[in-house]
Write a protein that holds these residues in place. Structure first.
Motif, PDB file in Angstrom:
ATOM      1  N   ARG A 212      -4.005   1.196  -9.929  1.00 23.95           N
ATOM      2  CA  ARG A 212      -3.616   2.379  -9.552  1.00 23.95           C
ATOM      3  C   ARG A 212      -1.903   2.693  -9.565  1.00 23.95           C
ATOM      4  O   ARG A 212      -1.343   3.781  -9.774  1.00 23.95           O
ATOM      5  CB  ARG A 212      -4.082   2.740  -7.937  1.00 23.95           C
ATOM      6  CG  ARG A 212      -5.365   2.914  -7.800  1.00 23.95           C
ATOM      7  CD  ARG A 212      -5.852   3.311  -6.283  1.00 23.95           C
ATOM      8  NE  ARG A 212      -5.548   2.052  -5.538  1.00 23.95           N
ATOM      9  CZ  ARG A 212      -6.406   1.286  -5.258  1.00 23.95           C
ATOM     10  NH1 ARG A 212      -7.663   0.971  -5.780  1.00 23.95           N
ATOM     11  NH2 ARG A 212      -6.209   0.155  -4.452  1.00 23.95           N
TER      12      ARG A 212
ATOM     13  N   THR B 174      -3.054   8.914  -4.124  1.00 24.61           N
ATOM     14  CA  THR B 174      -3.243   7.576  -4.499  1.00 24.61           C
ATOM     15  C   THR B 174      -3.095   6.537  -3.339  1.00 24.61           C
ATOM     16  O   THR B 174      -3.552   5.624  -3.439  1.00 24.61           O
ATOM     17  CB  THR B 174      -1.906   7.018  -5.869  1.00 24.61           C
ATOM     18  OG1 THR B 174      -2.245   7.959  -6.995  1.00 24.61           O
ATOM     19  CG2 THR B 174      -2.097   5.722  -6.097  1.00 24.61           C
TER      20      THR B 174
ATOM     21  N   TYR C  48      -9.127  -6.079  -3.658  1.00 22.24           N
ATOM     22  CA  TYR C  48      -8.090  -5.108  -3.144  1.00 22.24           C
ATOM     23  C   TYR C  48      -6.923  -5.207  -4.578  1.00 22.24           C
ATOM     24  O   TYR C  48      -6.940  -4.155  -4.916  1.00 22.24           O
ATOM     25  CB  TYR C  48      -7.634  -5.285  -2.002  1.00 22.24           C
ATOM     26  CG  TYR C  48      -6.298  -3.957  -1.981  1.00 22.24           C
ATOM     27  CD1 TYR C  48      -6.454  -2.716  -1.828  1.00 22.24           C
ATOM     28  CD2 TYR C  48      -4.994  -4.474  -2.076  1.00 22.24           C
ATOM     29  CE1 TYR C  48      -5.532  -1.841  -1.644  1.00 22.24           C
ATOM     30  CE2 TYR C  48      -3.963  -3.845  -1.864  1.00 22.24           C
ATOM     31  CZ  TYR C  48      -4.297  -2.289  -1.707  1.00 22.24           C
ATOM     32  OH  TYR C  48      -3.101  -1.657  -1.679  1.00 22.24           O
TER      33      TYR C  48
ATOM     34  N   GLY D   4      -5.444  -2.231  -7.005  1.00 24.34           N
ATOM     35  CA  GLY D   4      -4.241  -1.563  -6.391  1.00 24.34           C
ATOM     36  C   GLY D   4      -3.352  -1.874  -7.417  1.00 24.34           C
ATOM     37  O   GLY D   4      -2.239  -0.857  -7.852  1.00 24.34           O
TER      38      GLY D   4
ATOM     39  N   MET E 250       1.093  -1.357   0.144  1.00 20.05           N
ATOM     40  CA  MET E 250       0.051  -0.178  -0.165  1.00 20.05           C
ATOM     41  C   MET E 250       0.710   1.200   0.005  1.00 20.05           C
ATOM     42  O   MET E 250       1.986   1.231   0.541  1.00 20.05           O
ATOM     43  CB  MET E 250      -0.954   0.079   1.294  1.00 20.05           C
ATOM     44  CG  MET E 250      -1.700   1.431   1.040  1.00 20.05           C
ATOM     45  SD  MET E 250      -2.762   1.221   2.930  1.00 20.05           S
ATOM     46  CE  MET E 250      -3.754  -0.031   2.527  1.00 20.05           C
TER      47      MET E 250
ATOM     48  N   ASP F 210      -5.841   3.920  -1.966  1.00 14.79           N
ATOM     49  CA  ASP F 210      -5.286   2.583  -1.714  1.00 14.79           C
ATOM     50  C   ASP F 210      -5.923   2.103  -0.182  1.00 14.79           C
ATOM     51  O   ASP F 210      -6.557   0.831  -0.110  1.00 14.79           O
ATOM     52  CB  ASP F 210      -3.713   2.217  -1.585  1.00 14.79           C
ATOM     53  CG  ASP F 210      -3.117   2.234  -2.729  1.00 14.79           C
ATOM     54  OD1 ASP F 210      -3.547   1.952  -3.973  1.00 14.79           O
ATOM     55  OD2 ASP F 210      -1.854   2.330  -2.679  1.00 14.79           O
TER      56      ASP F 210
END
Length: 262
Positions: free
Chosen positions: A238, A203, A231, A235, A186, A207
């Motif tokens: 991004r 960003t 997720y 993730g 993350m 997350d």
């Protein structure tokens, strides 16, 4: 809020065990581990192997001085001089002070920069040296004296005597995977970008929100793997989008000669 005793400060974690489905810290097995230890993460290897941040090709010379030393300063803004870029901002602090802060982006060969070590903070680990090279201020005069009626030069000259100017090489990173078993990446551990994107911290927040929403949709210990899977795809996307944007905003600062005429 979080239950009392669940947050432990001043702890160093170097190992998560050998089973990514049963991440282990100091002999204790955890349901999942979220790695958010920054762009120079020491634990990211559990998800992305030995992939490391890439040097962007330029250095940002970060500058800061108290506004009280710049009476009547009128140079706030962003300015370009060919491939070179400078930004100066009036930044208030919570204790009532005001600073003029910003930086100058200058293309620099990789063999002239110091690469941060694993575990470093890209926000504070810049360089131990505080001595400006002889070429710096003549370079500023040559490229930015005509901007803001000379205010950029005045600001940076004042920084050399009343504030500070420190070089920070810019590195970029995109995690090819953000999940391995029950270990997740993350924030900067998953993506590190140029501040010119104005989207790095944003960003990282996305997350956190995405992970919260995933665990909200798939509640309970029996659904941890479903939540992590939910997720994962966002993730990765991004990280890819931020990395692409970082490359786009960095491109105007670079040339094929790797340095340009000073």
């Amino acid at each position: 809020g979080l239950p009392k005793g669940c947050v432990h400060f001043n702890r160093t974690i170097n190992d998560l065990g050998s089973d990514k489905m049963r991440p282990t810290i100091d002999g204790v097995v955890y349901d999942a581990v979220i790695i958010a230890d920054g762009g120079w993460s020491s634990l990211r290897r559990y998800v992305n192997g030995n992939k490391e941040p890439e040097y962007s090709g330029y250095v940002i010379w970060r500058a800061k001085v108290a506004l009280q030393h710049l009476s009547g300063f009128r140079g706030e803004g962003a300015y370009n001089s060919g491939k070179y870029f400078v930004i100066a901002l009036n930044v208030p602090t919570c204790d009532g002070e005001h600073f003029v802060m910003g930086g100058v982006a200058i293309e620099t060969p990789e063999n002239e920069v110091i690469r941060p070590v694993e575990g470093a903070s890209r926000h504070t680990e810049i360089t131990e040296s505080t001595t400006l090279p002889d070429w710096f201020m003549p370079f500023i005069h040559r490229h930015f004296a005509h901007h803001a009626d000379g205010e950029i030069v005045r600001w940076l000259e004042t920084c050399t005597t009343k504030g500070k100017i420190t070089p920070q090489p810019l590195f970029e990173f995109m995690a090819e995977d953000v999940v391995a078993g029950r270990i997740l990446l993350m924030g900067d551990a998953a993506h590190m970008a140029s501040p010119r994107t104005a989207a790095g911290a944003h960003t990282g927040i996305l997350d956190a929100v995405a992970l919260m929403e995933a665990f909200k949709e798939y509640r309970g210990l029996d659904n941890i793997d479903k939540a992590i899977k939910a997720y994962e795809s966002g993730g990765k996307l991004r990280a890819e989008q931020l990395y692409k944007r970082s490359k786009e905003v960095s491109k105007p600062l670079l040339s094929t000669d790797k340095r340009g005429e000073l």
